[in-house]
Each structure stands twice: as structure tokens, then as C-alpha cells.
Scaffold this motif. Structure first.
Motif, short mmCIF file in Angstrom:
data_model
loop_
_atom_site.label_atom_id
_atom_site.label_comp_id
_atom_site.label_asym_id
_atom_site.label_seq_id
_atom_site.Cartn_x
_atom_site.Cartn_y
_atom_site.Cartn_z
N GLN A 103 -10.30 29.07 23.63
CA GLN A 103 -9.34 28.96 23.02
C GLN A 103 -9.00 29.95 21.82
O GLN A 103 -10.11 30.35 21.26
N LEU A 104 -7.98 30.82 21.99
CA LEU A 104 -8.00 32.00 21.11
C LEU A 104 -7.86 31.57 19.58
O LEU A 104 -7.17 30.69 19.19
N GLY A 105 -8.63 32.49 19.11
CA GLY A 105 -8.80 32.06 17.53
C GLY A 105 -9.33 30.66 17.24
O GLY A 105 -9.00 30.16 16.13
N GLN A 106 -10.18 30.09 18.11
CA GLN A 106 -10.57 28.63 17.70
C GLN A 106 -11.36 28.60 16.52
O GLN A 106 -12.35 29.62 16.29
N ARG A 107 -11.24 27.52 15.96
CA ARG A 107 -12.14 27.27 14.58
C ARG A 107 -13.15 26.16 14.93
O ARG A 107 -13.11 25.41 15.78
N ILE A 108 -14.09 26.23 14.24
CA ILE A 108 -15.19 25.19 14.48
C ILE A 108 -15.08 24.11 14.27
O ILE A 108 -15.23 22.89 15.33
N SER A 109 -14.06 23.50 13.83
CA SER A 109 -13.43 22.02 13.70
C SER A 109 -12.68 21.70 14.95
O SER A 109 -12.88 20.43 15.57
N GLU A 110 -11.99 22.71 15.27
CA GLU A 110 -11.27 22.38 16.83
C GLU A 110 -12.28 22.50 17.81
O GLU A 110 -12.16 21.59 18.84
N THR A 111 -13.39 23.47 17.88
CA THR A 111 -14.39 23.12 18.74
C THR A 111 -15.03 21.76 18.97
O THR A 111 -15.26 21.06 19.87
N LEU A 132 -20.54 22.43 12.84
CA LEU A 132 -21.66 22.79 13.81
C LEU A 132 -22.72 21.69 14.04
O LEU A 132 -23.15 21.36 15.02
N ASP A 133 -23.17 21.16 12.82
CA ASP A 133 -24.18 19.89 12.97
C ASP A 133 -23.55 18.83 13.67
O ASP A 133 -24.60 18.25 14.60
N LYS A 134 -22.49 18.51 13.53
CA LYS A 134 -21.80 17.26 14.27
C LYS A 134 -21.71 17.90 16.02
O LYS A 134 -22.03 16.74 16.87
N ILE A 135 -21.65 18.92 16.14
CA ILE A 135 -21.53 19.53 17.52
C ILE A 135 -22.99 19.00 18.23
O ILE A 135 -22.92 18.59 19.28
N ILE A 136 -23.89 19.49 17.52
CA ILE A 136 -25.43 19.42 17.98
C ILE A 136 -25.80 18.07 17.88
O ILE A 136 -26.42 17.74 19.02
N GLU A 137 -25.24 17.31 17.04
CA GLU A 137 -25.46 15.95 17.17
C GLU A 137 -24.94 15.14 18.29
O GLU A 137 -25.49 14.24 18.79
N LEU A 138 -23.49 15.43 18.41
CA LEU A 138 -22.89 14.82 19.55
C LEU A 138 -23.75 15.40 20.99
O LEU A 138 -23.84 14.40 21.59
N CYS A 139 -24.16 16.57 21.14
CA CYS A 139 -24.74 17.01 22.35
C CYS A 139 -26.22 16.12 22.63
O CYS A 139 -26.48 15.87 23.70
N ASN A 140 -26.66 16.02 21.43
CA ASN A 140 -28.14 15.41 21.56
C ASN A 140 -28.01 13.92 22.18
O ASN A 140 -28.74 13.64 22.75
N LYS A 141 -26.96 13.43 21.46
CA LYS A 141 -26.61 11.77 21.86
C LYS A 141 -26.26 11.84 23.37
O LYS A 141 -26.86 11.04 24.29
N LYS A 142 -25.67 13.17 23.81
CA LYS A 142 -25.47 13.08 25.30
C LYS A 142 -26.43 13.60 26.19
O LYS A 142 -26.01 14.02 27.37
N ASP A 143 -27.40 14.14 25.67
CA ASP A 143 -28.60 14.56 26.28
C ASP A 143 -28.04 16.13 26.84
O ASP A 143 -28.39 16.40 28.12
N ILE A 144 -27.32 16.69 26.04
CA ILE A 144 -26.77 17.95 26.63
C ILE A 144 -27.69 19.33 25.77
O ILE A 144 -27.67 19.07 24.45
N LYS A 145 -28.12 20.22 26.40
CA LYS A 145 -29.05 21.38 25.95
C LYS A 145 -27.74 22.43 25.33
O LYS A 145 -26.95 22.81 26.04
N VAL A 146 -28.09 22.63 24.32
CA VAL A 146 -27.14 23.83 23.53
C VAL A 146 -27.85 25.15 23.55
O VAL A 146 -28.97 25.19 22.95
N ILE A 147 -27.01 25.93 24.15
CA ILE A 147 -27.74 27.44 23.82
C ILE A 147 -26.40 28.26 22.97
O ILE A 147 -25.51 28.32 23.20
N LEU A 148 -26.89 28.65 22.07
CA LEU A 148 -26.03 29.65 21.10
C LEU A 148 -25.91 30.85 21.68
O LEU A 148 -27.16 31.60 22.01
N VAL A 149 -24.79 31.43 21.73
CA VAL A 149 -24.74 32.87 22.61
C VAL A 149 -23.84 33.70 21.71
O VAL A 149 -22.60 33.44 21.55
N THR A 150 -24.02 35.08 21.47
CA THR A 150 -23.28 35.86 20.66
C THR A 150 -22.85 37.05 21.59
O THR A 150 -23.69 37.70 22.14
#
Length: 330
Positions: free
Chosen positions: A121-129, A233-251
Motif C-alpha cells: 500500500q502506498l505510504g503504508q504505516r505500521i498500524s495499517e500493516t 511491530l511487536d504485534k505483527i511478530i506475535e500474530l505471525c508466531n501464533k499462526k506459525d508464520i516465519k518472518v523475514i525483515l527485508v530492506t
């Protein structure tokens, strides 16, 4: 004694303190009743207003009505991602415009059979993510989430981020607030722009070189990230952990937004939470990013020629580190 004096005495004698106090109490209660009535009017108006917004939001919701064209350009990729068929994303890519140009799901499918979708999403903010991720996971069950880090290291303030977060909370409840600027498309008064992206990836064919030289100078400095951003960001990681989704941070490669202080901050977070982290600005020489050819806006975003290189790297990384099915023969 004169009759007038008798009457005065009788009047004084008949004066009852209890009656006087009762009268005062009644007089004082009248303003309080008016205030209460006024607050009830305001409360009633707010309830009616909220119900109206909810009804209108339900009526125009482009996802419920399956009208992805009835959105402004900022929302078009994430809207289509939310409307994608269930279980069509083994790899989910989230972020702002830096994510949009970084990886081509079509190339990932053609070259490795990886089922991916660029949910940007153009200009997405972390809460929107975070809120969009929650909605996406209602229908999708990805194995990998690639989170482009510009949503973390945007140059913002705590006050601004609080305002943006409050706005996003309202938009989650009343989608009319998100899509109100698209009223011309909704009422058929304007034809939507032609949609050319494939699985959320929009290739940039323009070449506009970056010529300012090196920008990744090693330092011990850390980029400041406000607490609201880290909270989501913590909530995103927590949600992914509950769903057994591996998170990769990429710049994504960006000579405009990236530097070593942002790299250090993200690396610290990745190390603390046991996450994989790929910074293409550190790897730009290894993957062959050429800022004379691989950007369409003077180093802010990579174009399709740069994206071919970052996508190739991601394909190799995913195949080597994760057990992803090959869907080319499906």
C-alpha cells in the motif's frame, strides 16, 4: 400594635427553612437537568452518526462489493490482495511502495514455483500493516511473511504516529473514511485508471539514475524508532508466531531512505527476536545493483531492472532456507 406590624411578624414566623432549602434545591437542579439533557442529545447524535457511517461503509465497501476499482491509487494493491482467492499466498510481502517495487511474485512463480503476493500500500504505516495483515490472514495461510522495513524506519514523530494510528483505527471501523475520496468512481462519474500490476507488483520501466555516490557508511549509530511503531511491530511478530508464520525483515535498495543507522536498528530488533534480516543496501554490490540503471526516481525506489536482481536473490534465499512447494505443475 399596628396591623402591619402583626402581618410582618406573622410573615417572619411563617418562614420555613425546610421550604426555602427545597426551593433552592429545585432551582439548582434545573441547570443540572438541562446539562444532562444536553449531554444525552450529544450522545444520541453520536450514536446515530456512527450507525449512519457504519451503514454507508457497508454499502460502499469495495471488498464486500467486489469492486476493487472503486479505490484511490494508494489502496489498489492491498484491496486486490484482500480479494484474492483463499490460500493463494505461500509467501506474503507487506509494506509500502518500497515493497511494491522490490519483488515480483510473477517472477517467483515462473522461476521457482513460489506462490507469492505483493500486498503493498502506498505510504503504508505500521498500524495499517498490522490491521491489513489480520484481515489477510482470515483467508490466507502463508508460510512466510516478508516485511519491508521502511514501514518501521519512516521519519516520523511520536505525536504524528499517534495521530496516524487514531485515524487508522477509525478507518478500520468506518471504511467510508478510507475510501471517501473515491466517490466519483463509486457513483460512476469517473472511470478508474487501468490496473497493470500483477499480484500487487507494479514494474517501473523508467530509468532515472542516482548519482550522489556511496550512502552506506558504517557507524555505531542507531535510528530512533518511536514506541508506537515498535508496539505494532511487536504485534505483527506475535500474530505471525501464533499462526506459525516465519518472518523475514527485508530492506529494499534505496539510496534515499536507507543508511547504516537504520540497518543497525533493524538488525538489533531482528537479533533480539530471532528473525532473519536481509538488507539489500548492504548486499547491493553482491547482487549487482547499478544506480545508473536500476532506479526510476534518482535512488528512491528500484525499477524493474533492479527488482529482477532482488527477486532472484529472494528466490534463492527462500529455496535454500525454507521448505516451499513448487506450484509450477499445479
Amino acid at each position: 400594635m399596628r396591623d402591619s406590624d402583626k402581618n410582618d411578624n406573622v410573615s417572619k414566623t411563617d418562614s420555613n427553612p425546610k421550604t426555602d432549602n427545597k426551593s433552592k434545591t429545585e432551582n439548582e437542579s434545573k441547570p443540572n437537568s438541562k446539562k444532562l439533557g444536553r449531554w444525552l442529545e450529544i450522545f444520541g447524535f453520536l450514536i446515530v452518526f456512527a450507525i449512519t457511517l457504519k451503514v454507508v461503509s457497508y454499502m460502499i465497501d469495495p471488498i464486500r462489493t467486489e469492486n476493487p476499482n472503486n479505490v484511490n491509487p494508494r489502496e489498489r494493491h492491498i484491496t486486490r490482495a484482500l480479494m484474492a482467492k483463499p490460500d493463494t499466498m505461500d509467501v506474503m510481502i507487506l509494506g509500502d511502495s518500497e515493497a511494491m517495487v522490490m519483488a515480483s511474485p510473477e517472477q517467483m512463480m515462473n522461476e521457482a514455483g513460489i506462490l507469492a503476493y505483493n500486498c503493498n500500500q502506498l505510504g503504508q504505516r505500521i498500524s495499517e500493516t498490522y490491521y491489513f495483515l489480520g484481515k489477510l490472514l482470515e483467508k490466507q495461510h502463508p508460510k512466510i511473511l516478508i516485511l519491508e522495513t521502511n514501514v518501521i524506519t519512516q521519519d516520523t514523530t511520536l505525536k504524528k504516529e499517534a495521530e496516524v494510528t487514531f485515524k487508522n483505527l477509525l478507518q478500520e471501523e468506518f471504511c467510508i473514511l478510507r475510501y471517501h475520496s473515491s466517490w466519483r468512481q463509486i457513483f460512476g462519474l469517473k472511470k478508474p485508471d487501468k490496473y497493470t500490476a500483477v499480484l500487487g507488483y507494479e514494474p517501473v520501466e523508467v530509468v532515472d539514475p542516482y548519482t550522489e555516490g556511496e550512502y552506506m557508511f558504517e557507524t555505531d549509530e542507531r535510528f530512533y524508532v518511536n514506541p508506537i511503531t515498535f508496539h505494532y511491530l511487536d504485534k505483527i511478530i506475535e500474530l505471525c508466531n501464533k499462526k506459525d508464520i516465519k518472518v523475514i525483515l527485508v530492506t529494499s535498495p534505496s539510496a534515499v531512505h536507507a543508511d547504516y543507522s537504520t540497518h543497525n536498528t533493524i538488525q538489533d530488533y531482528a537479533d533480539e527476536h530471532g528473525l532473519a534480516y536481509i538488507d539489500f543496501n548492504i548486499l547491493k554490490d553482491e547482487i549487482g545493483i547499478d544506480w545508473k540503471k536500476d532506479t526510476g526516481d534518482k535512488g528512491d525506489h528500484i525499477n524493474k531492472y533492479g527488482a529482477e536482481k532482488t527477486t532472484n536473490y529472494l528466490i534463492k534465499y527462500l529455496k535454500e532456507n525454507y521448505d516451499l512447494p513448487d506450484h509450477r505443475n499445479d
